[in-house]
Scaffold this motif. Structure first.
Motif, PDB file in Angstrom:
ATOM      1  N   LYS A  74      31.085  12.526  13.972  1.00 44.60           N
ATOM      2  CA  LYS A  74      29.968  12.053  13.373  1.00 44.60           C
ATOM      3  C   LYS A  74      29.735  11.011  13.632  1.00 44.60           C
ATOM      4  O   LYS A  74      28.386  10.005  13.683  1.00 44.60           O
ATOM      5  CB  LYS A  74      30.061  12.326  11.892  1.00 44.60           C
ATOM      6  N   ALA A  75      31.025   9.420  13.754  1.00 48.01           N
ATOM      7  CA  ALA A  75      30.476   8.354  14.786  1.00 48.01           C
ATOM      8  C   ALA A  75      30.447   8.319  15.727  1.00 48.01           C
ATOM      9  O   ALA A  75      30.199   6.875  16.247  1.00 48.01           O
ATOM     10  CB  ALA A  75      32.229   7.988  14.224  1.00 48.01           C
ATOM     11  N   ALA A  76      30.704   8.475  16.780  1.00 51.21           N
ATOM     12  CA  ALA A  76      30.682   9.149  18.291  1.00 51.21           C
ATOM     13  C   ALA A  76      28.698   9.139  18.690  1.00 51.21           C
ATOM     14  O   ALA A  76      28.159  10.414  17.912  1.00 51.21           O
ATOM     15  CB  ALA A  76      31.563   9.956  18.808  1.00 51.21           C
ATOM     16  N   VAL A  77      29.132   8.819  19.720  1.00 49.38           N
ATOM     17  CA  VAL A  77      27.481   8.943  20.101  1.00 49.38           C
ATOM     18  C   VAL A  77      27.894  10.206  21.612  1.00 49.38           C
ATOM     19  O   VAL A  77      28.694   9.598  22.385  1.00 49.38           O
ATOM     20  CB  VAL A  77      26.696   7.999  20.648  1.00 49.38           C
ATOM     21  N   GLY A  78      27.166  11.612  21.521  1.00 47.82           N
ATOM     22  CA  GLY A  78      27.610  12.122  22.954  1.00 47.82           C
ATOM     23  C   GLY A  78      25.760  12.615  23.018  1.00 47.82           C
ATOM     24  O   GLY A  78      25.119  11.757  23.237  1.00 47.82           O
ATOM     25  N   THR A  79      26.112  13.198  23.786  1.00 51.13           N
ATOM     26  CA  THR A  79      24.428  14.030  24.658  1.00 51.13           C
ATOM     27  C   THR A  79      23.472  14.430  23.377  1.00 51.13           C
ATOM     28  O   THR A  79      23.751  14.441  22.378  1.00 51.13           O
ATOM     29  CB  THR A  79      24.964  15.779  25.034  1.00 51.13           C
TER      30      THR A  79
ATOM     31  N   PRO B 290      32.507   8.014   5.141  1.00 49.23           N
ATOM     32  CA  PRO B 290      31.203   7.545   5.321  1.00 49.23           C
ATOM     33  C   PRO B 290      30.357   7.502   6.192  1.00 49.23           C
ATOM     34  O   PRO B 290      29.139   7.286   6.571  1.00 49.23           O
ATOM     35  CB  PRO B 290      32.812   6.340   5.155  1.00 49.23           C
ATOM     36  N   GLU B 291      30.812   7.750   7.429  1.00 49.99           N
ATOM     37  CA  GLU B 291      30.679   7.774   8.997  1.00 49.99           C
ATOM     38  C   GLU B 291      29.793   9.059   8.977  1.00 49.99           C
ATOM     39  O   GLU B 291      28.634   8.935   9.154  1.00 49.99           O
ATOM     40  CB  GLU B 291      31.094   8.684  10.177  1.00 49.99           C
ATOM     41  N   GLN B 292      29.587  10.436   7.950  1.00 50.65           N
ATOM     42  CA  GLN B 292      28.614  11.343   7.554  1.00 50.65           C
ATOM     43  C   GLN B 292      27.725  10.806   6.536  1.00 50.65           C
ATOM     44  O   GLN B 292      25.999  10.496   6.945  1.00 50.65           O
ATOM     45  CB  GLN B 292      29.032  12.334   6.530  1.00 50.65           C
ATOM     46  N   GLU B 293      28.038   9.555   5.681  1.00 54.65           N
ATOM     47  CA  GLU B 293      26.889   9.139   4.684  1.00 54.65           C
ATOM     48  C   GLU B 293      26.213   8.487   6.067  1.00 54.65           C
ATOM     49  O   GLU B 293      24.677   8.173   5.881  1.00 54.65           O
ATOM     50  CB  GLU B 293      27.304   8.685   4.037  1.00 54.65           C
ATOM     51  N   ARG B 294      26.826   7.927   7.131  1.00 55.68           N
ATOM     52  CA  ARG B 294      25.861   6.499   7.972  1.00 55.68           C
ATOM     53  C   ARG B 294      24.700   6.946   8.361  1.00 55.68           C
ATOM     54  O   ARG B 294      23.423   7.236   8.674  1.00 55.68           O
ATOM     55  CB  ARG B 294      26.829   5.790   8.728  1.00 55.68           C
ATOM     56  N   ARG B 295      25.574   8.682   9.343  1.00 55.72           N
ATOM     57  CA  ARG B 295      24.832   9.088  10.149  1.00 55.72           C
ATOM     58  C   ARG B 295      23.529  10.110   8.929  1.00 55.72           C
ATOM     59  O   ARG B 295      21.931   9.732  10.148  1.00 55.72           O
ATOM     60  CB  ARG B 295      25.223  10.047  10.389  1.00 55.72           C
TER      61      ARG B 295
ATOM     62  N   ILE C 221      21.694  16.341  17.689  1.00 56.70           N
ATOM     63  CA  ILE C 221      20.688  17.141  17.123  1.00 56.70           C
ATOM     64  C   ILE C 221      21.974  17.826  15.949  1.00 56.70           C
ATOM     65  O   ILE C 221      21.914  18.203  14.871  1.00 56.70           O
ATOM     66  CB  ILE C 221      20.439  17.622  17.625  1.00 56.70           C
ATOM     67  N   VAL C 222      22.964  18.449  16.548  1.00 57.90           N
ATOM     68  CA  VAL C 222      23.877  18.898  15.717  1.00 57.90           C
ATOM     69  C   VAL C 222      24.583  17.759  14.945  1.00 57.90           C
ATOM     70  O   VAL C 222      24.085  19.298  13.316  1.00 57.90           O
ATOM     71  CB  VAL C 222      24.788  20.081  16.770  1.00 57.90           C
ATOM     72  N   LYS C 223      24.763  16.849  15.341  1.00 58.59           N
ATOM     73  CA  LYS C 223      25.134  16.671  14.111  1.00 58.59           C
ATOM     74  C   LYS C 223      24.615  16.056  12.920  1.00 58.59           C
ATOM     75  O   LYS C 223      24.904  15.963  12.053  1.00 58.59           O
ATOM     76  CB  LYS C 223      26.147  14.999  14.916  1.00 58.59           C
ATOM     77  N   ASP C 224      23.231  15.532  13.387  1.00 57.41           N
ATOM     78  CA  ASP C 224      22.341  15.396  12.811  1.00 57.41           C
ATOM     79  C   ASP C 224      22.004  16.552  11.464  1.00 57.41           C
ATOM     80  O   ASP C 224      21.303  16.370  10.430  1.00 57.41           O
ATOM     81  CB  ASP C 224      20.639  14.498  12.878  1.00 57.41           C
ATOM     82  N   SER C 225      21.799  17.833  11.950  1.00 62.16           N
ATOM     83  CA  SER C 225      21.240  18.904  11.526  1.00 62.16           C
ATOM     84  C   SER C 225      22.423  19.466  10.234  1.00 62.16           C
ATOM     85  O   SER C 225      22.200  19.431   9.774  1.00 62.16           O
ATOM     86  CB  SER C 225      20.697  19.509  12.344  1.00 62.16           C
ATOM     87  N   ASP C 226      23.329  18.861  10.802  1.00 61.48           N
ATOM     88  CA  ASP C 226      25.258  18.979  10.206  1.00 61.48           C
ATOM     89  C   ASP C 226      24.787  17.982   8.497  1.00 61.48           C
ATOM     90  O   ASP C 226      24.530  18.740   7.131  1.00 61.48           O
ATOM     91  CB  ASP C 226      25.691  19.520  10.455  1.00 61.48           C
ATOM     92  N   VAL C 227      24.481  16.712   8.662  1.00 61.51           N
ATOM     93  CA  VAL C 227      24.373  16.130   8.037  1.00 61.51           C
ATOM     94  C   VAL C 227      23.009  16.898   6.671  1.00 61.51           C
ATOM     95  O   VAL C 227      23.477  16.489   5.443  1.00 61.51           O
ATOM     96  CB  VAL C 227      24.832  14.488   7.751  1.00 61.51           C
ATOM     97  N   VAL C 228      21.943  16.923   7.203  1.00 59.16           N
ATOM     98  CA  VAL C 228      21.098  17.025   6.566  1.00 59.16           C
ATOM     99  C   VAL C 228      20.933  18.139   5.986  1.00 59.16           C
ATOM    100  O   VAL C 228      20.400  17.683   4.726  1.00 59.16           O
ATOM    101  CB  VAL C 228      20.070  16.831   7.256  1.00 59.16           C
ATOM    102  N   ASP C 229      21.622  18.412   6.519  1.00 65.97           N
ATOM    103  CA  ASP C 229      21.989  20.142   5.458  1.00 65.97           C
ATOM    104  C   ASP C 229      22.647  19.868   4.785  1.00 65.97           C
ATOM    105  O   ASP C 229      22.068  20.697   3.220  1.00 65.97           O
ATOM    106  CB  ASP C 229      22.140  21.717   6.579  1.00 65.97           C
TER     107      ASP C 229
END
Length: 163
Positions: free
Chosen positions: A114-119, A143-148, A124-132
């Motif tokens: 979650k801390a790395a920036v990808g494609t 902590p990187e999940q909370e930050r995201r 979008i996958v990382k963001d949808s995962d933490v929001v869900d």
């Protein structure tokens, strides 16, 4: 005519069903995997529309991002464990070009970092995962999940964190 996203999700639901009874001990139930798949796909579709990214491909990546956990039953290492099954599943559906299948499989493999920036699709996958996970009331394990999540929330006009 049914969309590619709908056909892929139906195939993935069948894939999940085929895992029933294979493992007696799972970190998450297969019913959770089904719910998380559907809601992440929906979130991913909407996020992709907002960001100008292909919504169908993004939603498909979001739908299968936890295929490694579906197969292994374990949270630990599930992103990398999902790379090969994701490739095989996506190619097996006949719905994706080899390039698309690889793009989505890589998003599966990288979604836990979650801390790395990808494609754009990986993001979008990382963001949808933490929001869900947040919407279901699950705690952030790292902590990187909370930050995201907080970063995504900051992009939402008028939104605030209710935690």
């Amino acid at each position: 005519m049914r969309s590619r996203l709908e056909r892929m999700q139906e195939a993935y639901l069948d894939y999940i069903a085929a895992q029933e009874g294979k493992l007696l001990d799972r970190d998450e139930t297969l019913n959770w995997e089904r719910m998380h798949m559907a809601s992440c796909a929906r979130l991913g579709y909407l996020m992709a529309q907002e960001r100008g990214v292909d919504p169908d491909l993004s939603a498909c990546a979001c739908a299968i991002h936890d295929i490694g956990r579906v197969v292994t039953g374990r949270q630990a290492g599930h992103a990398q464990a999902g790379l090969a099954p994701a490739r095989a599943f996506l190619v097996g559906t006949g719905l994706f070009s080899p390039e698309e299948a690889e793009l989505l499989a890589q998003a599966v493999a990288h979604h836990s970092d979650k801390a790395a920036v990808g494609t754009p699709i990986e993001e979008i996958v990382k963001d949808s995962d933490v929001v869900d996970c947040f919407q279901y009331g699950l705690p952030f394990a790292r902590p990187e999940q909370e930050r995201r999540y907080q970063g995504w929330l900051a992009t939402r006009p008028g939104e605030r964190d209710e935690r």
